[in-house]
Structures are given as structure tokens and as C-alpha cells.
Design a protein around this motif. Structure first.
Motif, PDB file in Angstrom:
ATOM      1  N   TYR A  79      -1.284   4.273 -17.112  1.00 35.24           N
ATOM      2  CA  TYR A  79      -0.827   3.278 -16.150  1.00 35.24           C
ATOM      3  C   TYR A  79      -0.390   3.985 -14.868  1.00 35.24           C
ATOM      4  N   LEU A  80      -0.450   3.250 -13.777  1.00 39.53           N
ATOM      5  CA  LEU A  80       0.064   3.742 -12.515  1.00 39.53           C
ATOM      6  C   LEU A  80       0.888   2.632 -11.879  1.00 39.53           C
ATOM      7  N   GLN A  81       2.198   2.812 -11.890  1.00 38.54           N
ATOM      8  CA  GLN A  81       3.097   1.870 -11.223  1.00 38.54           C
ATOM      9  C   GLN A  81       3.252   2.319  -9.778  1.00 38.54           C
ATOM     10  N   MET A  82       2.870   1.455  -8.867  1.00 38.99           N
ATOM     11  CA  MET A  82       2.896   1.792  -7.451  1.00 38.99           C
ATOM     12  C   MET A  82       3.918   0.911  -6.746  1.00 38.99           C
ATOM     13  N   ASN A  83       4.957   1.532  -6.216  1.00 36.35           N
ATOM     14  CA  ASN A  83       6.007   0.829  -5.494  1.00 36.35           C
ATOM     15  C   ASN A  83       6.023   1.253  -4.037  1.00 36.35           C
ATOM     16  N   SER A  84       6.711   0.480  -3.227  1.00 30.92           N
ATOM     17  CA  SER A  84       6.838   0.791  -1.793  1.00 30.92           C
ATOM     18  C   SER A  84       5.474   1.098  -1.182  1.00 30.92           C
ATOM     19  N   LEU A  85       4.524   0.242  -1.465  1.00 28.27           N
ATOM     20  CA  LEU A  85       3.154   0.492  -1.004  1.00 28.27           C
ATOM     21  C   LEU A  85       3.064   0.422   0.517  1.00 28.27           C
ATOM     22  N   LYS A  86       2.193   1.279   1.064  1.00 25.82           N
ATOM     23  CA  LYS A  86       1.976   1.362   2.494  1.00 25.82           C
ATOM     24  C   LYS A  86       0.514   1.046   2.808  1.00 25.82           C
ATOM     25  N   PRO A  87       0.222   0.653   4.019  1.00 22.50           N
ATOM     26  CA  PRO A  87      -1.193   0.422   4.380  1.00 22.50           C
ATOM     27  C   PRO A  87      -2.069   1.650   4.109  1.00 22.50           C
ATOM     28  N   GLY A  88      -1.501   2.825   4.244  1.00 17.85           N
ATOM     29  CA  GLY A  88      -2.243   4.049   3.979  1.00 17.85           C
ATOM     30  C   GLY A  88      -2.608   4.244   2.518  1.00 17.85           C
ATOM     31  N   ASP A  89      -2.048   3.425   1.637  1.00 23.03           N
ATOM     32  CA  ASP A  89      -2.413   3.499   0.214  1.00 23.03           C
ATOM     33  C   ASP A  89      -3.658   2.675  -0.090  1.00 23.03           C
ATOM     34  N   THR A  90      -4.151   1.950   0.894  1.00 23.16           N
ATOM     35  CA  THR A  90      -5.343   1.142   0.702  1.00 23.16           C
ATOM     36  C   THR A  90      -6.537   2.026   0.351  1.00 23.16           C
ATOM     37  N   ALA A  91      -7.160   1.723  -0.783  1.00 23.15           N
ATOM     38  CA  ALA A  91      -8.273   2.539  -1.257  1.00 23.15           C
ATOM     39  C   ALA A  91      -8.832   1.919  -2.529  1.00 23.15           C
ATOM     40  N   VAL A  92      -9.970   2.434  -2.950  1.00 19.30           N
ATOM     41  CA  VAL A  92     -10.450   2.160  -4.300  1.00 19.30           C
ATOM     42  C   VAL A  92      -9.834   3.211  -5.212  1.00 19.30           C
ATOM     43  N   TYR A  93      -9.161   2.767  -6.239  1.00 21.13           N
ATOM     44  CA  TYR A  93      -8.497   3.666  -7.173  1.00 21.13           C
ATOM     45  C   TYR A  93      -9.368   3.840  -8.418  1.00 21.13           C
ATOM     46  N   TYR A  94      -9.613   5.097  -8.751  1.00 20.75           N
ATOM     47  CA  TYR A  94     -10.470   5.430  -9.886  1.00 20.75           C
ATOM     48  C   TYR A  94      -9.666   6.107 -10.985  1.00 20.75           C
TER      49      TYR A  94
END
Length: 119
Positions: A79-94
Motif C-alpha cells: 500500500y501507499l498512503q499519500m498525504n499532503s498531496l501536491k500538484p507535482g505528485d501528479t503522475a501515473v503510479y506503477y
């Protein structure tokens, strides 16, 4: 045959949270390492986080303190819990996994899940 199936991507506002899941299935003896990489438009795929079967965790500097990787060895799931997301985190995650089978050890990739951070 081994398959990695990801879920949990989507659209979220800056500062929001998402949780990604990845399950490995097939003839698996052990998932030695499971982790996440991401690829933004026009950029190369980059490392995000990994978790070994012995519990060793590594994060990219860009996500430390915001993302948390966890897993279930019995279920070959990460699992990957992603908090405090930023526009720079925009991507396809593999999802990536180094799988030990009877015949070999090799790495496998999931199909990718889109994460978009935008207001």
C-alpha cells in the motif's frame, strides 16, 4: 505467471490524500521487494518507495514525511498512503515487485494507476 493489480488512483485537491494498493498474484514463493514508482508526463519514471519482505523501507526525498508505504507479506500486497498531496505528485503510479518463484527471481510491473492533484 505473476500479475500485479493496482487500485486507488484518482483526482484529489492539493493537500488531500489517496491510498494506493497493489496485489501480486500467481505462482509466488515470496515477494522479496514491493514498491512504487511514478512517471509524470514528459518525464522519466522515478522511484517513490520500496518495502522489503524483512521490513526495510526506502523513500524518495520528495515524498518523505508525506507518503507511507506498508504491506502484508501473507497477501503479497503493498500500500501507499499519500498525504499532503501536491500538484507535482501528479503522475501515473506503477507498482513494482521482485518476485521469487520456483524457477527464477525477477521483477514485475503493474499496469499503472493515474493520480492527479489539481484544484
Amino acid at each position: 505467471q505473476v500479475q500485479l493489480v493496482e487500485s486507488g488512483g484518482g483526482l484529489v485537491q492539493p493537500g488531500g490524500s489517496l491510498r494506493l494498493s497493489c496485489a501480486a498474484s500467481g505462482s509466488i514463493l515470496r515477494a522479496n521487494v514491493m514498491g512504487w514508482y511514478r512517471q509524470a508526463p514528459g518525464k522519466q519514471r522515478e522511484f517513490v518507495a520500496t518495502l522489503t519482505s524483512s521490513g526495510i523501507i526506502n523513500y524518495a526525498d520528495s515524498v518523505k514525511g508525506r507518503f507511507t508505504i506498508s504491506g502484508d507479506n501473507a497477501k503479497n500486497t503493498v500500500y501507499l498512503q499519500m498525504n499532503s498531496l501536491k500538484p507535482g505528485d501528479t503522475a501515473v503510479y506503477y507498482c513494482n515487485a521482485v518476485i521469487q518463484r520456483m524457477s527464477n527471481i525477477r521483477d514485475y510491473w503493474g499496469q499503472g494507476t493515474q493520480v492527479t492533484v489539481s484544484s
